[in-house]
Design a protein around this motif. Sequence first.
Motif, PDB file in Angstrom:
ATOM      1  N   ILE A   1     -52.169 -91.330   1.106  1.00 40.71           N
ATOM      2  CA  ILE A   1     -52.194 -91.759  -0.268  1.00 40.71           C
ATOM      3  C   ILE A   1     -51.149 -92.168  -0.643  1.00 40.71           C
ATOM      4  CG2 ILE A   1     -52.295 -89.956  -2.105  1.00 40.71           C
ATOM      5  CD1 ILE A   1     -53.252 -87.961   0.060  1.00 40.71           C
ATOM      6  N   TRP A   2     -51.990 -92.938  -2.363  1.00 46.04           N
ATOM      7  CA  TRP A   2     -50.952 -93.762  -2.589  1.00 46.04           C
ATOM      8  C   TRP A   2     -50.791 -93.411  -3.688  1.00 46.04           C
ATOM      9  CZ3 TRP A   2     -47.290 -98.304  -1.434  1.00 46.04           C
ATOM     10  CH2 TRP A   2     -48.335 -98.752   0.181  1.00 46.04           C
ATOM     11  N   PHE A   3     -49.760 -93.503  -4.576  1.00 41.71           N
ATOM     12  CA  PHE A   3     -49.603 -93.619  -6.672  1.00 41.71           C
ATOM     13  C   PHE A   3     -49.088 -94.336  -6.891  1.00 41.71           C
ATOM     14  CE2 PHE A   3     -47.649 -91.848 -10.211  1.00 41.71           C
ATOM     15  CZ  PHE A   3     -49.264 -91.158 -10.835  1.00 41.71           C
ATOM     16  N   VAL A   4     -50.437 -95.003  -7.453  1.00 42.92           N
ATOM     17  CA  VAL A   4     -49.378 -96.721  -8.078  1.00 42.92           C
ATOM     18  C   VAL A   4     -49.210 -96.850  -9.672  1.00 42.92           C
ATOM     19  CG1 VAL A   4     -50.722 -99.587  -8.036  1.00 42.92           C
ATOM     20  CG2 VAL A   4     -51.240 -97.618  -6.309  1.00 42.92           C
ATOM     21  N   GLU A   5     -48.635 -97.106  -9.866  1.00 40.80           N
ATOM     22  CA  GLU A   5     -48.204 -97.509 -11.465  1.00 40.80           C
ATOM     23  C   GLU A   5     -48.962 -98.984 -11.985  1.00 40.80           C
ATOM     24  OE1 GLU A   5     -44.855 -97.601 -14.303  1.00 40.80           O
ATOM     25  OE2 GLU A   5     -44.728 -97.677 -13.382  1.00 40.80           O
ATOM     26  N   ILE A   6     -49.611 -98.994 -12.424  1.00 39.33           N
ATOM     27  CA  ILE A   6     -50.170-100.902 -13.247  1.00 39.33           C
ATOM     28  C   ILE A   6     -49.195-100.746 -13.641  1.00 39.33           C
ATOM     29  CG2 ILE A   6     -51.019-102.571 -13.135  1.00 39.33           C
ATOM     30  CD1 ILE A   6     -53.232-100.908 -11.819  1.00 39.33           C
ATOM     31  N   HIS A   7     -48.150-101.669 -13.676  1.00 35.21           N
ATOM     32  CA  HIS A   7     -46.976-101.992 -15.650  1.00 35.21           C
ATOM     33  C   HIS A   7     -46.778-103.632 -15.728  1.00 35.21           C
ATOM     34  CE1 HIS A   7     -43.840-103.682 -13.507  1.00 35.21           C
ATOM     35  NE2 HIS A   7     -44.285-103.182 -12.486  1.00 35.21           N
ATOM     36  N   ALA A   8     -46.502-103.816 -16.857  1.00 36.69           N
ATOM     37  CA  ALA A   8     -46.577-104.870 -16.713  1.00 36.69           C
ATOM     38  C   ALA A   8     -44.629-105.578 -17.574  1.00 36.69           C
ATOM     39  CB  ALA A   8     -46.865-105.612 -18.047  1.00 36.69           C
ATOM     40  N   SER A   9     -43.948-106.470 -16.733  1.00 39.29           N
ATOM     41  CA  SER A   9     -42.297-106.546 -17.096  1.00 39.29           C
ATOM     42  C   SER A   9     -42.320-106.882 -18.691  1.00 39.29           C
ATOM     43  CB  SER A   9     -42.121-107.619 -16.290  1.00 39.29           C
ATOM     44  OG  SER A   9     -42.412-108.733 -16.911  1.00 39.29           O
ATOM     45  N   TRP A  10     -42.670-107.029 -19.631  1.00 36.56           N
ATOM     46  CA  TRP A  10     -42.893-107.434 -20.906  1.00 36.56           C
ATOM     47  C   TRP A  10     -42.892-106.122 -21.662  1.00 36.56           C
ATOM     48  CZ3 TRP A  10     -47.309-106.323 -23.355  1.00 36.56           C
ATOM     49  CH2 TRP A  10     -48.616-106.683 -22.130  1.00 36.56           C
ATOM     50  N   CYS A  11     -43.698-105.211 -20.927  1.00 35.37           N
ATOM     51  CA  CYS A  11     -44.101-103.807 -21.376  1.00 35.37           C
ATOM     52  C   CYS A  11     -42.636-102.724 -22.068  1.00 35.37           C
ATOM     53  CB  CYS A  11     -45.047-103.098 -21.037  1.00 35.37           C
ATOM     54  SG  CYS A  11     -45.644-100.973 -21.685  1.00 35.37           S
ATOM     55  N   SER A  12     -42.701-102.309 -23.033  1.00 29.14           N
ATOM     56  CA  SER A  12     -42.118-101.442 -23.584  1.00 29.14           C
ATOM     57  C   SER A  12     -41.925-100.207 -23.098  1.00 29.14           C
ATOM     58  CB  SER A  12     -41.770-101.606 -25.250  1.00 29.14           C
ATOM     59  OG  SER A  12     -42.356-100.904 -25.353  1.00 29.14           O
ATOM     60  N   HIS A  13     -42.892 -99.421 -23.227  1.00 31.35           N
ATOM     61  CA  HIS A  13     -42.727 -98.277 -22.722  1.00 31.35           C
ATOM     62  C   HIS A  13     -43.396 -98.278 -21.567  1.00 31.35           C
ATOM     63  CE1 HIS A  13     -45.256 -97.597 -26.351  1.00 31.35           C
ATOM     64  NE2 HIS A  13     -46.347 -98.264 -26.150  1.00 31.35           N
ATOM     65  N   CYS A  14     -43.710 -99.201 -20.478  1.00 27.99           N
ATOM     66  CA  CYS A  14     -43.688 -99.474 -19.442  1.00 27.99           C
ATOM     67  C   CYS A  14     -41.693 -99.660 -18.741  1.00 27.99           C
ATOM     68  CB  CYS A  14     -44.042-100.643 -18.171  1.00 27.99           C
ATOM     69  SG  CYS A  14     -45.400-100.214 -17.986  1.00 27.99           S
ATOM     70  N   LYS A  15     -41.120 -99.687 -19.340  1.00 27.79           N
ATOM     71  CA  LYS A  15     -39.051-100.498 -19.442  1.00 27.79           C
ATOM     72  C   LYS A  15     -38.957 -98.485 -19.789  1.00 27.79           C
ATOM     73  CE  LYS A  15     -38.780-105.093 -20.618  1.00 27.79           C
ATOM     74  NZ  LYS A  15     -38.380-106.508 -21.576  1.00 27.79           N
ATOM     75  N   VAL A  61     -55.470-108.431  -8.414  1.00 23.76           N
ATOM     76  CA  VAL A  61     -55.309-107.130  -8.324  1.00 23.76           C
ATOM     77  C   VAL A  61     -56.107-106.349  -9.399  1.00 23.76           C
ATOM     78  CG1 VAL A  61     -54.144-105.511  -6.537  1.00 23.76           C
ATOM     79  CG2 VAL A  61     -53.751-107.257  -5.927  1.00 23.76           C
ATOM     80  N   ALA A  62     -55.342-106.001  -9.954  1.00 22.64           N
ATOM     81  CA  ALA A  62     -54.591-105.622 -11.064  1.00 22.64           C
ATOM     82  C   ALA A  62     -56.645-104.852 -11.820  1.00 22.64           C
ATOM     83  CB  ALA A  62     -53.838-105.621 -12.418  1.00 22.64           C
ATOM     84  N   SER A  63     -57.009-106.367 -11.750  1.00 26.23           N
ATOM     85  CA  SER A  63     -58.640-106.645 -12.418  1.00 26.23           C
ATOM     86  C   SER A  63     -59.561-105.776 -11.588  1.00 26.23           C
ATOM     87  CB  SER A  63     -58.952-108.078 -12.443  1.00 26.23           C
ATOM     88  OG  SER A  63     -59.081-109.054 -10.936  1.00 26.23           O
ATOM     89  N   ARG A  64     -59.158-105.116 -10.432  1.00 29.91           N
ATOM     90  CA  ARG A  64     -60.083-104.109  -9.335  1.00 29.91           C
ATOM     91  C   ARG A  64     -59.964-103.241 -10.457  1.00 29.91           C
ATOM     92  NH1 ARG A  64     -59.180-104.874  -3.540  1.00 29.91           N
ATOM     93  NH2 ARG A  64     -60.687-103.613  -3.714  1.00 29.91           N
ATOM     94  N   PHE A  65     -58.587-102.823 -10.858  1.00 29.85           N
ATOM     95  CA  PHE A  65     -59.007-101.235 -11.646  1.00 29.85           C
ATOM     96  C   PHE A  65     -59.181-101.396 -13.433  1.00 29.85           C
ATOM     97  CE2 PHE A  65     -55.929-101.581  -8.343  1.00 29.85           C
ATOM     98  CZ  PHE A  65     -56.232-100.095  -7.512  1.00 29.85           C
ATOM     99  N   THR A  66     -59.885-100.544 -13.334  1.00 26.47           N
ATOM    100  CA  THR A  66     -60.035-100.566 -15.039  1.00 26.47           C
ATOM    101  C   THR A  66     -59.025-100.067 -15.633  1.00 26.47           C
ATOM    102  OG1 THR A  66     -62.935-100.772 -14.479  1.00 26.47           O
ATOM    103  CG2 THR A  66     -62.259-100.009 -16.625  1.00 26.47           C
ATOM    104  N   PHE A  67     -58.458-100.332 -16.341  1.00 21.42           N
ATOM    105  CA  PHE A  67     -57.963 -99.759 -17.550  1.00 21.42           C
ATOM    106  C   PHE A  67     -57.455-100.512 -18.920  1.00 21.42           C
ATOM    107  CE2 PHE A  67     -55.308-102.832 -14.391  1.00 21.42           C
ATOM    108  CZ  PHE A  67     -54.276-103.331 -16.168  1.00 21.42           C
ATOM    109  N   ALA A  68     -56.757 -99.532 -19.499  1.00 20.22           N
ATOM    110  CA  ALA A  68     -57.254-100.230 -21.089  1.00 20.22           C
ATOM    111  C   ALA A  68     -55.410-100.248 -21.439  1.00 20.22           C
ATOM    112  CB  ALA A  68     -57.436 -99.436 -22.075  1.00 20.22           C
ATOM    113  N   GLY A  69     -54.787-100.474 -20.938  1.00 16.99           N
ATOM    114  CA  GLY A  69     -53.442-100.223 -21.203  1.00 16.99           C
ATOM    115  C   GLY A  69     -52.024-100.351 -20.313  1.00 16.99           C
ATOM    116  N   TYR A  70     -50.796-100.595 -20.673  1.00 18.16           N
ATOM    117  CA  TYR A  70     -49.871-100.440 -19.338  1.00 18.16           C
ATOM    118  C   TYR A  70     -49.217 -99.314 -20.255  1.00 18.16           C
ATOM    119  CZ  TYR A  70     -50.907-104.897 -17.447  1.00 18.16           C
ATOM    120  OH  TYR A  70     -51.776-106.340 -17.299  1.00 18.16           O
TER     121      TYR A  70
END
Length: 179
Positions: A1-15, A61-70
Amino acid sequence: IWFVEIHASWCSHCKSFAPKYEELARKIHAINEQQQHDNNSKKSTRSVRIAKLDGHKERAVASRFTFAGYPSFFLIDGWSVYEYEGSRNVQEMLHFITTKYKEEDPIPFWTSPMGPLGQFQALLVVIGSSAMGVFEWLTESHGLSPMVAGLIFAAFFLFSGFFVMIAVALLLIPKEKED
């Protein structure tokens, strides 16, 4: 089982969420260690791994997942993928990872990153990466100019496409019946 966070280094919410995600990873690691060392446990348990994927850098890789934001979170259990849509609370995420995801419906297999569309997209990424590797090999190792390497690619794909069309046409030609 994997729990994956898709983030962006520039995203303030991710930071701002990063310390909480590290805390979640520590708690999951402790649960895995406890289950591994607990000899009294009668049921077989699977360990959960925590991962982070920089969706900005690893777009293929991230494009395989459907998501609206980081940041976005997905739990992968075999071929089933579940999207975590709850609050960014460590306890709620921990509850989702350990038990709650089993009560929810996974992303439909057809559109899942593990489904046919996701696998086809991965194949296209591999083919594209291989083509870029050959292009770099032609330009760097053999000293060809990018224009010449591009012409070689165009000729190759033109001729291979031509032969594929001929092969398909030959396979689809109706055969005459002999009485």
